[in-house]
Design an enzyme around this catalytic site. Structure first.
Site, short mmCIF file in Angstrom:
data_model
loop_
_atom_site.label_atom_id
_atom_site.label_comp_id
_atom_site.label_asym_id
_atom_site.label_seq_id
_atom_site.Cartn_x
_atom_site.Cartn_y
_atom_site.Cartn_z
N HIS A 225 4.98 14.36 -9.55
CA HIS A 225 4.13 13.19 -9.21
C HIS A 225 2.70 13.60 -8.81
O HIS A 225 2.33 13.62 -7.64
CB HIS A 225 4.77 12.25 -8.19
CG HIS A 225 5.41 12.84 -6.98
ND1 HIS A 225 4.83 13.80 -6.19
CD2 HIS A 225 6.61 12.57 -6.41
CE1 HIS A 225 5.63 14.09 -5.20
NE2 HIS A 225 6.72 13.37 -5.31
N ARG A 236 -14.30 23.10 -4.74
CA ARG A 236 -14.26 24.56 -4.64
C ARG A 236 -12.86 25.12 -4.86
O ARG A 236 -12.71 26.28 -5.22
CB ARG A 236 -14.82 25.01 -3.28
CG ARG A 236 -16.35 24.98 -3.23
CD ARG A 236 -16.89 25.69 -2.00
NE ARG A 236 -16.64 24.94 -0.78
CZ ARG A 236 -17.43 23.97 -0.33
NH1 ARG A 236 -18.52 23.64 -1.02
NH2 ARG A 236 -17.16 23.32 0.79
N ASP A 262 2.91 2.77 -11.09
CA ASP A 262 3.57 1.54 -10.64
C ASP A 262 2.60 0.53 -10.05
O ASP A 262 3.02 -0.51 -9.53
CB ASP A 262 4.65 1.88 -9.63
CG ASP A 262 4.11 2.54 -8.36
OD1 ASP A 262 2.91 2.93 -8.36
OD2 ASP A 262 4.87 2.68 -7.39
N ASP A 287 9.93 7.64 -10.06
CA ASP A 287 10.23 8.03 -8.68
C ASP A 287 10.93 6.86 -7.98
O ASP A 287 10.75 6.63 -6.79
CB ASP A 287 8.96 8.43 -7.94
CG ASP A 287 9.24 9.22 -6.66
OD1 ASP A 287 10.33 9.82 -6.57
OD2 ASP A 287 8.38 9.23 -5.76
N CYS A 322 7.43 5.90 -0.02
CA CYS A 322 8.61 6.75 -0.24
C CYS A 322 9.31 6.40 -1.54
O CYS A 322 10.52 6.22 -1.60
CB CYS A 322 9.59 6.63 0.92
SG CYS A 322 10.24 4.97 1.19
N GLY A 323 8.57 6.31 -2.60
CA GLY A 323 9.16 6.04 -3.89
C GLY A 323 8.77 4.67 -4.40
O GLY A 323 8.21 3.84 -3.69
#
Length: 413
Positions: A225, A236, A262, A287, A322-323
């Protein structure tokens, strides 16, 4: 030769095929669960189709492949460890509605016993989308970029490959392992995993570009992901994002990267940057979590409770994403709109590219002759009309297409 048994020859007419990176007006021929070249049928066998379907100018593409999915439809692969087979089968059946014909069930960072319970019980076959192998996302990650992974379960690689094996117990049924390439002993571990046919992904990491390049030189071939759970791009030291434009990648090797389109995890501009910088490596992933296909409320991801609100999923009581809860067909549509890419490219980002990443493009991800007859029919808005696995219709989105393609075993909306 009987039309009711094996060797049934099926012809799909009036369709546009995703072939050779373009939409081709041609017929699709399948037999015995494979896509076939019709010329030998005409000239050598002097045979004709037993069944012929008019597709009404639909797009036919290889079935979608999801390399990273944590669960869905109320199932969490890292939490529901007593019902592994049933859970995977439930998700597999749900995914065919979204055009997914193959997937990698993903286990997030978990207690050691979770791996020992789950990995031996991964089913070889399902009643829906096929299982390509498990994606182990952790526990060998950087604690600073843990995201929704439980801190107490995160491990180092100080004991090398043997330490990894102690945690997992076995690599049977494992296809992908995500780890942080800056961890001590990661280079040797990556080499050994790659030698065993495991696709090594780098992610949940604070790695510098040098760390990432060393990982790729030792066999890593995927970034988990992109942009999420990794150090931000800096001029840099661009970190793992810099692998998309690095000139220190072994000749002939492609660095693939999963990206979540998504509408939440990755800004449209970031999608465009990734697409324009390294288009050949881009793989759309969901995910997705257990709340995929469900309403808002409290669910699970691994050891954490999660809350779905306003079409987003958070670790309960926090602002930590979280997904995703977007299915892959929706991600394809969002990606095409955000990047203004071609229809064919958007489809190939969820078919051909992930297949190449796993080195299974000879059988999955294309409509080439002798490929598996796992394919989908789409309209011009990329809505899934029907899903086919092994040459059999397993899902139709309405009664008209169900009747047309004899989808007697399909799952209906």
């Amino acid at each position: 030769m009987s039309a009711s048994g094996e060797n049934v020859l099926v012809q799909f007419t009036n369709c546009r095929l995703v072939r050779n990176h373009q939409l081709v007006k041609d017929d699709l021929w399948i037999r015995n669960g494979r896509i076939i070249n019709p010329e030998p049928v005409f000239f050598d066998e002097k045979n004709v189709a037993h069944k012929r379907f008019d597709c009404n100018n639909a797009i036919i593409a290889a079935g979608y492949i999801d390399l990273q999915i944590n669960g869905g439809f109320g199932v969490d692969f890292s939490y529901d460890t007593d019902t592994v087979e049933e859970g995977i089968n439930k998700v597999a059946c749900g995914l065919i509605k979204t055009g997914v014909t193959s997937f990698c069930p993903t286990i997030v960072t978990s207690p050691m016993e979770t791996y020992h319970k789950v990995l031996p019980r991964i089913p070889e076959t399902t009643n829906g989308a096929g299982v390509l192998g498990v994606h182990l996302e952790g526990p060998f990650i950087n604690i600073i970029k843990k995201g929704a992974h439980p801190e107490e379960c995160i491990k180092s690689l100080e004991n090398g490959f043997q330490g990894l094996m102690d945690v997992y117990g076995s690599l049977k049924n494992v296809k992908i392992i995500t780890l942080a390439p800056e961890l001590e002993s990661s280079e040797n571990v990556i080499k050994q995993l790659t030698e065993q046919g495991i696709t090594v992904a780098v992610g949940h990491s604070m790695a510098s570009l040098k760390h990432g390049e060393a990982a790729v030189q030792n066999g890593a071939s995927l970034i988990t992901h992109l942009f999420n759970a990794m150090s931000s791009f800096h001029h840099r030291d661009p970190g793992l994002v810099g692998l998309l434009a690095s000139d220190d990648i072994p000749k002939g090797q492609t660095v693939y990267f999963g990206i979540i389109s998504d509408g939440v995890h990755t800004h449209p501009t970031a999608l465009r940057i990734a697409h324009r910088t390294h288009p050949q490596g881009l793989c759309l992933v969901t995910d997705a979590i257990s709340a995929l296909g469900l309403e808002e409320g409290i669910h699970h991801i691994g050891q954490f409770k999660l809350e779905v609100k306003d079409s987003m999923a958070f670790v309960a009581g926090t602002n930590t994403l979280c997904g995703s809860i977007a299915p892959l067909d929706e991600c394809v549509r969002i990606f095409r709109k955000a990047t203004n890419c071609s229809t064919v490219y958007a489809i190939e980002a969820a078919t051909l590219h992930p297949a190449k990443c796993l080195k299974i493009e000879k059988s999955k991800g294309t409509l080439d002759f002798d490929s598996d007859a796992d394919f989908i029919m789409l309209d011009d808005d990329l809505n899934v009309l029907s899903t086919w696995i092994d040459g059999k219709c397993v899902y139709c989105n309405n009664e008209v297409t169900k009747k047309t393609f004899s989808c007697n075993n399909s799952v209906q909306n």
